[in-house]
Design a protein around this motif. Structure first.
Motif, PDB file in Angstrom:
ATOM      1  N   ALA A  75      38.416  34.934  27.982  1.00  0.00           N
ATOM      2  CA  ALA A  75      39.805  35.392  28.461  1.00  0.00           C
ATOM      3  C   ALA A  75      39.631  36.650  29.062  1.00  0.00           C
ATOM      4  O   ALA A  75      39.187  37.612  28.852  1.00  0.00           O
ATOM      5  N   TRP A  76      40.246  36.742  30.416  1.00  0.00           N
ATOM      6  CA  TRP A  76      40.520  37.778  31.380  1.00  0.00           C
ATOM      7  C   TRP A  76      39.261  38.467  31.667  1.00  0.00           C
ATOM      8  O   TRP A  76      39.056  39.583  31.992  1.00  0.00           O
ATOM      9  N   GLY A  77      38.121  37.509  31.736  1.00  0.00           N
ATOM     10  CA  GLY A  77      36.954  38.092  32.268  1.00  0.00           C
ATOM     11  C   GLY A  77      36.360  37.355  33.507  1.00  0.00           C
ATOM     12  O   GLY A  77      35.200  37.444  33.975  1.00  0.00           O
ATOM     13  N   GLY A  78      37.269  36.547  34.129  1.00  0.00           N
ATOM     14  CA  GLY A  78      37.002  36.039  35.481  1.00  0.00           C
ATOM     15  C   GLY A  78      37.276  36.870  36.974  1.00  0.00           C
ATOM     16  O   GLY A  78      37.363  38.047  36.816  1.00  0.00           O
ATOM     17  N   THR A  79      37.164  36.076  37.776  1.00  0.00           N
ATOM     18  CA  THR A  79      37.178  36.941  39.240  1.00  0.00           C
ATOM     19  C   THR A  79      38.535  37.535  39.292  1.00  0.00           C
ATOM     20  O   THR A  79      38.675  38.832  39.540  1.00  0.00           O
ATOM     21  N   SER A  80      39.684  36.816  39.119  1.00  0.00           N
ATOM     22  CA  SER A  80      40.967  37.302  39.417  1.00  0.00           C
ATOM     23  C   SER A  80      41.421  38.517  38.441  1.00  0.00           C
ATOM     24  O   SER A  80      42.012  39.497  38.960  1.00  0.00           O
ATOM     25  N   ALA A  81      40.931  38.560  37.108  1.00  0.00           N
ATOM     26  CA  ALA A  81      41.147  39.714  36.316  1.00  0.00           C
ATOM     27  C   ALA A  81      40.221  40.741  36.347  1.00  0.00           C
ATOM     28  O   ALA A  81      40.610  41.860  36.145  1.00  0.00           O
ATOM     29  N   CYS A  82      39.056  40.478  36.959  1.00  0.00           N
ATOM     30  CA  CYS A  82      38.017  41.580  36.807  1.00  0.00           C
ATOM     31  C   CYS A  82      37.520  42.243  38.187  1.00  0.00           C
ATOM     32  O   CYS A  82      37.357  43.178  38.435  1.00  0.00           O
ATOM     33  N   SER A  83      37.396  41.273  39.109  1.00  0.00           N
ATOM     34  CA  SER A  83      36.836  41.663  40.250  1.00  0.00           C
ATOM     35  C   SER A  83      37.642  41.015  41.550  1.00  0.00           C
ATOM     36  O   SER A  83      37.035  40.508  42.561  1.00  0.00           O
ATOM     37  N   GLY A 281      26.433  47.439  39.052  1.00  0.00           N
ATOM     38  CA  GLY A 281      27.245  48.545  38.353  1.00  0.00           C
ATOM     39  C   GLY A 281      28.529  47.991  38.117  1.00  0.00           C
ATOM     40  O   GLY A 281      28.951  47.406  37.586  1.00  0.00           O
ATOM     41  N   PHE A 282      29.766  48.233  39.212  1.00  0.00           N
ATOM     42  CA  PHE A 282      30.838  47.688  39.303  1.00  0.00           C
ATOM     43  C   PHE A 282      31.102  46.867  40.589  1.00  0.00           C
ATOM     44  O   PHE A 282      31.380  47.372  41.670  1.00  0.00           O
ATOM     45  N   PRO A 283      31.074  45.715  40.595  1.00  0.00           N
ATOM     46  CA  PRO A 283      31.321  44.891  41.819  1.00  0.00           C
ATOM     47  C   PRO A 283      32.810  44.819  42.277  1.00  0.00           C
ATOM     48  O   PRO A 283      33.635  44.592  41.702  1.00  0.00           O
ATOM     49  N   TRP A 284      32.883  45.219  43.658  1.00  0.00           N
ATOM     50  CA  TRP A 284      34.199  45.416  44.179  1.00  0.00           C
ATOM     51  C   TRP A 284      34.034  45.144  45.611  1.00  0.00           C
ATOM     52  O   TRP A 284      33.174  45.897  46.184  1.00  0.00           O
ATOM     53  N   ASN A 285      34.906  44.580  46.320  1.00  0.00           N
ATOM     54  CA  ASN A 285      34.846  44.453  47.821  1.00  0.00           C
ATOM     55  C   ASN A 285      35.304  45.668  48.306  1.00  0.00           C
ATOM     56  O   ASN A 285      36.436  46.200  48.125  1.00  0.00           O
ATOM     57  N   LEU A 286      34.721  46.289  49.371  1.00  0.00           N
ATOM     58  CA  LEU A 286      35.044  47.499  49.971  1.00  0.00           C
ATOM     59  C   LEU A 286      35.653  47.055  51.424  1.00  0.00           C
ATOM     60  O   LEU A 286      35.329  47.438  52.423  1.00  0.00           O
ATOM     61  N   SER A 287      36.772  46.661  51.224  1.00  0.00           N
ATOM     62  CA  SER A 287      37.612  46.349  52.519  1.00  0.00           C
ATOM     63  C   SER A 287      38.869  47.328  52.444  1.00  0.00           C
ATOM     64  O   SER A 287      38.887  48.189  51.832  1.00  0.00           O
ATOM     65  N   GLY A 288      39.801  46.869  53.146  1.00  0.00           N
ATOM     66  CA  GLY A 288      40.892  47.798  53.452  1.00  0.00           C
ATOM     67  C   GLY A 288      40.657  49.509  53.654  1.00  0.00           C
ATOM     68  O   GLY A 288      39.867  49.669  54.430  1.00  0.00           O
ATOM     69  N   THR A 289      41.228  50.241  53.120  1.00  0.00           N
ATOM     70  CA  THR A 289      41.273  51.613  53.238  1.00  0.00           C
ATOM     71  C   THR A 289      40.071  52.268  52.911  1.00  0.00           C
ATOM     72  O   THR A 289      39.614  53.347  53.634  1.00  0.00           O
ATOM     73  N   TYR A 290      38.985  51.753  52.288  1.00  0.00           N
ATOM     74  CA  TYR A 290      37.869  52.233  51.883  1.00  0.00           C
ATOM     75  C   TYR A 290      37.123  52.297  53.232  1.00  0.00           C
ATOM     76  O   TYR A 290      36.480  53.240  53.279  1.00  0.00           O
ATOM     77  N   VAL A 291      37.249  51.433  54.262  1.00  0.00           N
ATOM     78  CA  VAL A 291      36.515  51.592  55.297  1.00  0.00           C
ATOM     79  C   VAL A 291      37.363  52.000  56.316  1.00  0.00           C
ATOM     80  O   VAL A 291      37.110  52.718  57.545  1.00  0.00           O
ATOM     81  N   GLN A 292      38.860  52.089  56.397  1.00  0.00           N
ATOM     82  CA  GLN A 292      39.712  52.311  57.496  1.00  0.00           C
ATOM     83  C   GLN A 292      39.688  53.875  57.479  1.00  0.00           C
ATOM     84  O   GLN A 292      40.372  54.647  58.422  1.00  0.00           O
ATOM     85  N   VAL A 293      39.401  54.621  56.347  1.00  0.00           N
ATOM     86  CA  VAL A 293      39.317  56.181  56.602  1.00  0.00           C
ATOM     87  C   VAL A 293      38.133  56.531  57.185  1.00  0.00           C
ATOM     88  O   VAL A 293      37.559  57.830  57.271  1.00  0.00           O
ATOM     89  N   ILE A 294      37.236  55.692  57.576  1.00  0.00           N
ATOM     90  CA  ILE A 294      36.006  55.908  58.465  1.00  0.00           C
ATOM     91  C   ILE A 294      34.894  56.944  57.667  1.00  0.00           C
ATOM     92  O   ILE A 294      34.876  58.107  58.132  1.00  0.00           O
TER      93      ILE A 294
END
Length: 688
Positions: A75-83, A281-294
């Protein structure tokens, strides 16, 4: 004008506590299946998975007085809840400058082709209702002073259809839906792993699962049986297929489970890859502002030497910096964006550094270094689309970290919760598998080819390869509701009675796989599957290697059938069966991909099909990147879909044309209202 966000608000949107589950209902009886004494629970509808899509289906079923039960591996361990996603895509109809209509949104969702037109239209029409119902449940989607939803541009989106509660948007969705499911009293069995779907000629009969807490001397694997008349598969995507994956650990999905039950899968060639932090470590997509700040990208070799590798791919500092920014809304790798010095050269460059054995980092405390011999980075020297966006955002700060603090402080807080302070240290990342766009084939009501079985969310093969970012979440919400509507229109049903014979056969099959001696080791199966998928079915593919990988996958499954799997202890049974099913799913993916590539298929979305005779050739500042010449996509491939089914021990294939939708065929109230009143629109006469 900047509005500083107080820390307690940042905390609330980052540390999202999930509700505690209530007591599980007792199993009603115990039956003997072979040598095992197995507890039994009976329900009308069984939902497998506790992510946003599965919870939506359970909530909507319960609201319609259908007896429904949820089972979940964690419970609460899948993609939509965790990553999961940091955004929800919606129909934008509240302003003139970013107006919308359902037809336009449907065209954006299916723009990549190989997607049914009616499905795309359903997702567009249902998006407003999905968003409004989530807001009703308490999802804090941001608004302006006049009540309009704040939106922004995301990948494959020219309108600005995305909205966000911050990085934890999908977790917040899970939270409000979970709270509603618990309020409605939906029975929930946690730490319960589905391992066999039981079917007869009449359709689904039940699901055999494994629960550690039900292990006993007379039931050493912890087998439990759920009798059901309808089954909703919502267990997410096969994140464990790839070694290089941004899925949380333990995401197996249900594709192998589905194949073994005789379900047909579609579009398994359609995946999504992009930059993200490693799952170690901590899996997370680096989209959006992570790269928009260059930020500055660099790699480090085994001697500790730092390499400014992006400078080898772009002609000027401005071109390089602008394409780093564009990764924010062109996040997934796309072969065509390697051309004309586009943003997917960034992915290629990172991928190649990984092949060299180097670690890749982004540093938010340094502006991107210049291309040697060119002018240094400056916010005054950016492509017009990039400069306009940063200007409107007020992001004129000197350093990337300060621009990030201004544009999205939650992005910093998220990593800080996992002991990574990007204000002080660089962030290691790579190109990872992020989403399976294919899955179980379904109709417009989420029905599969077996009566009573439905699939929704990432388990279903309904996602367009170039759909706008965040629309997969919307698809799960829309089809979770539609499945509930169709089931409710058919009325409450009692499970069929063939369970003892079918259950005994399923137990015998499990025992046959889990042999005590001389079987294969789980770790060896995992290594073979993940290495093959990451190295031969990632962003760069060749016809020879895909064909070889397909044969190797088939050989692995033959070995598993012949030798079985060795357990060191009975508690490993569920994980062993999941890896056996992942091996089956891997063969299905590679079978579809081999069929597509060997038939001359070009580079669709997530993969570049490299070919020395290919008609597309990426360029670098020093000339052609001949090693990465690839086949362009063929327009004809957008009009059909590849379907895979397991027949005995063989994967069989067929293709079909996309289902069409004519937007000019409009409804008419007086003519069409009776069809809704009588549930004719739900197609209840068809076996479901």
């Amino acid at each position: 004008m900047t509005h500083p966000v107080p820390q307690h608000i940042l905390d609330a949107l980052t540390d999202v506590e999930m509700p505690k589950l209530g007591a599980e209902p007792a199993f009603e009886k115990v039956i003997k299946l072979g040598a095992f004494e197995v507890p039994v629970h009976t329900t009308d509808s069984l939902v497998v998975g506790s992510g946003a899509a599965g919870l939506r289906a359970a909530v909507e079923l319960r609201r319609r007085d259908i007896d429904v039960t949820i089972i979940s591996q964690s419970a609460w361990g899948g993609t939509s809840a965790c990553s999961g996603s940091d955004k929800q895509t919606l129909h934008t109809a509240n302003t003139a400058d970013q107006g919308d209509n359902f037809v336009d949104m449907a065209e954006s969702i299916r723009a990549g082709g190989a997607m049914d037109e009616d499905t795309a239209y359903i997702e567009a029409v249902g998006s407003g209702r999905a968003m409004a119902s989530l807001q009703f449940l308490g999802l804090p989607l941001p608004q302006d002073q006049l009540g309009g939803t704040l939106r922004y541009q995301t990948d494959h989106d020219e309108v600005g259809r995305a909205t966000s509660c911050g990085p934890r948007t999908s977790r917040l969705m899970v939270k409000v839906l979970a709270q509603e499911a618990l309020r409605l009293g939906v029975p929930f069995f946690n730490q319960t792993t589905a391992v066999k779907i039981l079917t007869s000629e009449g359709g689904v009969v039940g699901v055999l699962a494994i629960r550690a807490k039900d292990r006993s001397e007379k039931n050493p694997y912890g087998l439990v049986l759920f009798r059901c008349a309808r089954l909703v598969l919502a267990a997410g995507g096969p994140g464990e297929l790839y070694r290089d994956s941004v899925f949380p650990n333990g995401c197996y999905g249900s594709l192998g489970l589905a194949l073994e039950a005789g379900l047909e899968l579609v579009n398994l060639t359609e995946s999504q890859f992009g930059i993200g932090t490693r799952r170690e470590g901590f899996p997370w997509n680096l989209s959006g502002t992570y790269v928009q700040v260059i930020p500055h990208f660099y790699s480090v070799d085994d001697t500790g030497t730092e390499h400014h590798f992006l400078a080898d791919y772009y002609r000027t500092t401005q071109e390089m910096a602008s394409n780093v920014f564009r990764k924010g809304y062109q996040w997934p790798f796309h072969a065509s964006r390697m051309l004309d010095f586009g943003s997917s050269l960034v992915d290629l460059a990172i991928y190649r550094e990984g092949e060299k054995g180097r670690k890749v980092y982004m540093d938010f405390n340094r502006n991107i270094l210049p291309v040697p011999g060119d002018l240094p980075f400056s916010l005054d020297r950016l492509d017009s689309d990039v400069a306009t966006y940063l200007s409107k955002a007020g992001a004129d700060q000197d350093l990337p970290i300060d621009r990030l603090k201004h544009m999205n402080p939650l992005a910093i807080e998220l990593y800080r919760r996992y002991k990574v302070d990007i204000t002080q240290e660089p962030l290691e990342f790579a190109v990872n598998n992020q989403h399976m766009n294919g899955g179980i084939a379904v109709d417009i009501w989420g029905r599969t080819n077996i009566g009573g079985i439905y699939a929704i969310g990432e388990a279903a093969g309904t996602h367009g390869v170039t759909r706008p970012g965040g629309s997969a979440l919307n698809a799960g919400q829309v089809f979770g509701t539609r499945v509930a509507e169709q089931i409710a229109a058919c009325g409450q049903q009692a499970p069929r009675d063939e369970i003892a014979t079918l259950g005994t056969k399923a137990v015998e099959d499990i025992v046959q796989v889990l042999r005590a001696e001389d079987g294969m080791a789980v770790k060896d199966i995992r290594s073979a599957v993940q290495t093959r998928m990451s190295e031969d079915a990632g962003i760069l593919c060749t016809q020879d290697r895909v064909a070889a990988a397909c044969g190797e996958a088939a050989d692995l499954n033959a070995s598993i059938r012949r030798q079985g799997i060795t357990l060191s202890r009975d508690s490993e049974a569920a994980r062993a069966l999941q890896w056996q099913q992942m091996a089956v799913a891997s063969e299905a993916v590679l079978t579809a991909l081999d069929h597509y590539v060997s038939g001359g298929g070009g580079s669709r979305g997530a993969r570049a099909i490299c070919d020395p005779e290919g008609g597309a050739l990426p360029q670098g500042p020093d000339g052609p990147l001949t090693e990465y010449r690839f086949r362009p996509e063929r327009d004809a491939d957008k009009g059909s879909q590849i379907l895979v089914r397991l027949n005995g021990t063989e994967m069989t294939l067929r293709t079909r044309e996309n289902r069409a939708h004519d937007p000019s065929d409009k409804s008419f109230f007086e003519r069409d209202w009776p069809a809704w009143l009588t549930s004719e629109i739900h197609d209840t006469g068809k076996s479901a």
